[in-house]
Structures are given as C-alpha cells and as structure tokens.
Write an enzyme that holds these catalytic residues in place. Structure first.
Site, PDB file in Angstrom:
ATOM      1  N   HIS A  72       0.846  -1.200   0.000  1.00  0.00           N
ATOM      2  CA  HIS A  72       0.000   0.000   0.000  1.00  0.00           C
ATOM      3  C   HIS A  72       0.880   1.249   0.000  1.00  0.00           C
ATOM      4  O   HIS A  72       1.771   1.385   0.838  1.00  0.00           O
ATOM      5  CB  HIS A  72      -0.908   0.017   1.236  1.00  0.00           C
ATOM      6  N   TYR A 201      -9.092   6.072   7.326  1.00  0.00           N
ATOM      7  CA  TYR A 201      -9.192   6.500   8.727  1.00  0.00           C
ATOM      8  C   TYR A 201     -10.174   7.672   8.778  1.00  0.00           C
ATOM      9  O   TYR A 201      -9.935   8.716   8.160  1.00  0.00           O
ATOM     10  CB  TYR A 201      -7.837   6.975   9.244  1.00  0.00           C
ATOM     11  N   PRO A 293      -3.784   0.975  18.879  1.00  0.00           N
ATOM     12  CA  PRO A 293      -3.592   0.373  17.547  1.00  0.00           C
ATOM     13  C   PRO A 293      -3.749   1.349  16.377  1.00  0.00           C
ATOM     14  O   PRO A 293      -3.469   1.001  15.243  1.00  0.00           O
ATOM     15  CB  PRO A 293      -4.669  -0.707  17.490  1.00  0.00           C
ATOM     16  N   LYS A 297       1.468   0.226  15.127  1.00  0.00           N
ATOM     17  CA  LYS A 297       2.895   0.166  15.464  1.00  0.00           C
ATOM     18  C   LYS A 297       3.291  -1.065  16.272  1.00  0.00           C
ATOM     19  O   LYS A 297       4.478  -1.390  16.372  1.00  0.00           O
ATOM     20  CB  LYS A 297       3.281   1.422  16.275  1.00  0.00           C
ATOM     21  N   TYR A 385       3.963   6.775   9.890  1.00  0.00           N
ATOM     22  CA  TYR A 385       3.173   5.593   9.518  1.00  0.00           C
ATOM     23  C   TYR A 385       4.033   4.522   8.842  1.00  0.00           C
ATOM     24  O   TYR A 385       3.904   3.336   9.109  1.00  0.00           O
ATOM     25  CB  TYR A 385       2.037   6.006   8.577  1.00  0.00           C
TER      26      TYR A 385
HETATM   27  C1  PHB Z   1      -5.749  -3.881  10.867  1.00  0.00           C
HETATM   28  O1  PHB Z   1      -5.789  -4.183   9.654  1.00  0.00           O
HETATM   29  O2  PHB Z   1      -6.107  -4.685  11.757  1.00  0.00           O
HETATM   30  C2  PHB Z   1      -5.286  -2.489  11.263  1.00  0.00           C
HETATM   31  C3  PHB Z   1      -4.809  -1.636  10.274  1.00  0.00           C
HETATM   32  C4  PHB Z   1      -4.376  -0.355  10.627  1.00  0.00           C
HETATM   33  C5  PHB Z   1      -4.440   0.043  11.947  1.00  0.00           C
HETATM   34  C6  PHB Z   1      -4.927  -0.829  12.943  1.00  0.00           C
HETATM   35  C7  PHB Z   1      -5.357  -2.094  12.594  1.00  0.00           C
HETATM   36  O3  PHB Z   1      -4.038   1.304  12.278  1.00  0.00           O
END
Ligand code: PHB
Ligand code: APR
Length: 391
Positions: A72, A201, A293, A297, A385
């Site tokens: 990605h 997000y 989460p 990280k 990120y």
């Molecule tokens: C996930 O795919 O579980 C996931 C992806 C990004 C995040 C947190 C969890 O920031």
C-alpha cells in the site's frame, strides 16, 4: 533443559527472535503458554512497515508475504465528509507499507521454527524468571503437567502485556509510563471485498472508524465504542449502519456489506516500562510497551526490539563486547517513544473523547486540515506511519 537464550512467548516478538538467533547460529528455546491453533488464529493488526518487511525477507520468512501481502502506497483520511489521500512514497522518498496479517506472520514463523529451528514448546507456561541478576538466569515453567526449569545465558521476555517476565524486574528498578484512553475499538472481520483499495481513517462527531482489509475478499473494520463495550451488544446491521454514517463523504462513496465472521473489543492504552533490561533479562514487544492500535505500530515495534537484541548478542559473540547489549534498552526506547508519540497523535487526531468540547472538536478539524494542506504536516504523518529507521 539448557539453552543460550530462553524466549518466553511465541507471538511475533518471540518467534522472530528465535528465527534471527537460529540464522546467527545461536540456540534458543521458545516457551508458549497457549496452543498452536490459538496463537495462529489470534486476530491482531496487519500493517508491516518497510523495515519489518525487509527484516522478514532477510530472515528467510518473507516468501508468502511477498506472494499474498498487499503493498500500500497511501492511506485516506476522512473528516467533515471530506477525503484526503496521504501519498507515502511521494512524501518519504519511496517508502510504503505491506498489508499482511499478524496471524500470517506468526504462521510463517511457526512453520519455519518447527521445520528447522530450535525447540518451540506450546502449552508451556512460564511461571517465573529467576536469577535475572546472575550469570545463569532460569525460567521455571509448567509443561505437560509437570514443572521444569530452563537454564539460560539470557532470558528475553516476549510474553506480552500480561506476561510474567516484567514482574522479575524489582519495582525499585522500574518506571512505568501509562495513559488509558476513554474509548475502545470494536473490530470485525467480514466476508466482503474492501470498499476502498487503501486503508481509510475517518474522524466523525459520532466517533472514529477504520476500514482495513485482510485480502481482496476479506474486510477488517473498526468502530470507536465506549470503553467496556460488549462486542455481543452490537447487532451486525447496527455495526454496518454506524460504519456507513462515519465513512459518509460528500461525493457519495458507499460501503459494501457482508457476513461478519468475528467481532471483538480492544481497549486502548499507551504503556512503556523502563528499563527494558534487568541483568540478563531483556523485555521485547508488548512485554515492554503498548501502543493504541491507531498507528499500527505494535508488531513493528516488537520487530525493532528483537532485531536490536539479536544484533547485540551477535556483536558479543563476534567481538566479546557487551557494549550493544548494555545499550539495548536505550536503543529500543528511542524508537519506542517515537512510536508512542505517533500513536498518541494519530489517536487524539481521529477519536472523539466522550467529554470532547466544541473547542476540541474544532482543534481536531484544524489539525486534519493542516495535514491536508501542509506538506510538512503530511510528511510527519507519512514518516511515522511507514516507520522509523532501525538504529
Ligand atoms: C488492521 O488491519 O487490523 C489495522 C490496520 C491499521 C491500523 C490498525 C489495525 O491502524
Ligand atoms: N508463558 C509462556 N507464554 C506466555 C506467557 C507465559 N507466562 N504469558 C504470555 N505468553 C504468550 C502469549 O500467549 C502470547 O502468545 O506470549 C505471547 C505474547 O505475544 P503478543 O502478545 O502477540 O506480544 P508480542 O510478541 O510482543 O507482539 C506484539 O502482538 O498483541 C499484539 O498488538 C500487539 O501487534 C502487537 C504484537
């Protein structure tokens, strides 16, 4: 039993450490309290930083990741029905991330460890770490109904937040830094193709939402919910309705629905234990630190810790110098605190606390608009990120 490195825990930290040590010709034993099926199905995040991808490839465990993982090059931020894409390579000089679930990383590491690594004992619960300040630390553990002792040169606690290793560090040598967040995440897996080709997000007055994925056919989505929420209290259609509200955009983007195959609620906390070492006991991964989460990280920090330990032990074996082992905690914590800062920023940027004031709502939107209009602000997010360099 006797080994050079006793590893408590077969999550990403413990399993990768065993692999790195094996590749360096250093023997280890892994003690895991759960059974293999539990470890391999435990749902966690799924974002691998470029550094983590490089480490897994170099360790000889990147094959399926490269075949099945999804590279990605960005994420989308949503707020006030607006959309803004963050272009990672353009902002970081070429970095991206890999979408490849932690469950799959663990399956790959377990298969290799069983095939060619040292002992990996499942349903082997470490009861205590003893003699951490001596030359011969040991792990007392229970396996197949009887107690046993693993004699080691070093013990690495990779046993997560609820493990035993951290407890072997005397309170007078410990400092804990913690923040609990007044909300949790309700996470679902759904048999439906992701409605967007990158992660989304969303900041919404009703709360945060995240669209992620496990493959081109399986979606992973999250909703901010009040802390203490019971996953079973949300009906499937309620979850989809709420996700739809929070992802709404002015251009009419739509969310595809499908069968929900798992639901779980995760509390949100930031936590750091300093130091990450006491005598010949070292802490790695969630045993030493927890991040909310939001910034994905957790696994990547665990990778950084065990790479640092393995390099330090190899340095000792090759030169006789304990310099890098002595610097382990300080080296790891520099990266840990940068990830804690980034995860805290992402969490407070996108979640709406239950007691948020109108002023705080406006500041959040101003922060998001700053990222959407300032290359400097956007670059800070993209660098955080895609990951901080391993020292
Ligand atoms: C996930 O795919 O579980 C996931 C992806 C990004 C995040 C947190 C969890 O920031
Ligand atoms: N004895 C043996 N094993 C134990 C004990 C014990 N007393 N206590 C815990 N364990 C095992 C757990 O069953 C688990 O498999 O230690 C392992 C710890 O793994 P994780 O919690 O996954 O921690 P870590 O390897 O550091 O990986 C961090 O995992 O939890 C996620 O979000 C976190 O993505 C991050 C990553």
């Amino acid at each position: 039993m006797r080994t050079t490195v006793g590893i408590i825990g077969a999550g990403p930290a413990g399993l990768l450490l065993a692999r790195l040590l094996h590749n360096a010709g250093i023997d280890s034993v892994v003690l895991e309290s759960r059974d293999r099926a539990y470890v391999e199905r435990r749902q966690r995040a799924g974002i691998l930083e470029q550094g983590t991808v490089d480490v897994l490839r170099a360790a000889g465990v990147g094959g399926r990741m490269d075949r099945e993982g999804l590279r990605h090059d960005g994420i989308e931020l949503r707020f006030a029905r607006e959309r803004h894409r963050v272009d990672f390579p353009a902002l970081t000089g070429g970095s991206s991330v890999m979408v490849y679930a932690q469950t799959e990383v663990c399956k790959d590491l377990i298969a290799l460890q069983i095939e060619e690594g040292g002992p990996l004992l499942f349903e082997a619960e470490a009861l205590a770490v003893e003699g951490a300040e001596s030359e011969r630390p040991r792990v007392r553990f229970r396996h197949e109904g009887r107690e046993d002792v693993l004699e080691c040169d070093y013990v690495v606690g990779c046993d997560g937040f609820w493990g035993v290793a951290r407890r072997a560090i005397p309170a007078e040598h410990s400092r804990v830094f913690e923040r609990m967040y007044p909300f949790s995440w309700l996470g679902i897996l759904a048999d439906v193709p992701p409605s967007h080709d990158e992660l989304v997000y969303a900041r919404h007055d009703r709360g945060f939402a995240l669209l992620s994925m496990r493959s081109s056919a399986v979606s992973r989505l999250y909703l901010q919910v009040p802390e203490g929420t019971d996953a079973g209290s949300w009906a499937d259609e309620e979850i989809w309705d709420e996700l739809e509200r929070r992802f709404e955009t002015a251009d009419g983007w739509s969310l595809k629905r499908g069968g929900i195959t798992s639901k779980s609620v995760t509390p949100m906390r930031s936590h750091v234990h300093e130091p990450m070492r006491h005598g010949r006991l070292f802490l790695a991964g969630d045993a030493a630190h927890i991040v909310p989460p939001t910034g994905a990280k957790g696994l990547n920090l665990a990778v950084g810790d065990v790479v640092t330990f393995a390099r330090a032990l190899v340095h000792l074996e090759e030169t006789g110098s304990v310099e890098r082992l002595d610097a382990y905690s300080e080296t790891c914590l520099r990266r840990v605190w940068q990830a804690e800062r980034f995860s805290y920023d992402m969490t407070t940027l996108l979640h709406r606390a239950p007691d948020a004031t109108p002023f705080e709502d406006r500041v959040q939107l101003a922060r998001l608009r700053r990222i959407a209009t300032s290359r400097a602000a956007e670059t800070d997010l993209a660098e955080g990120y895609t990951g901080f360099p391993l020292d």
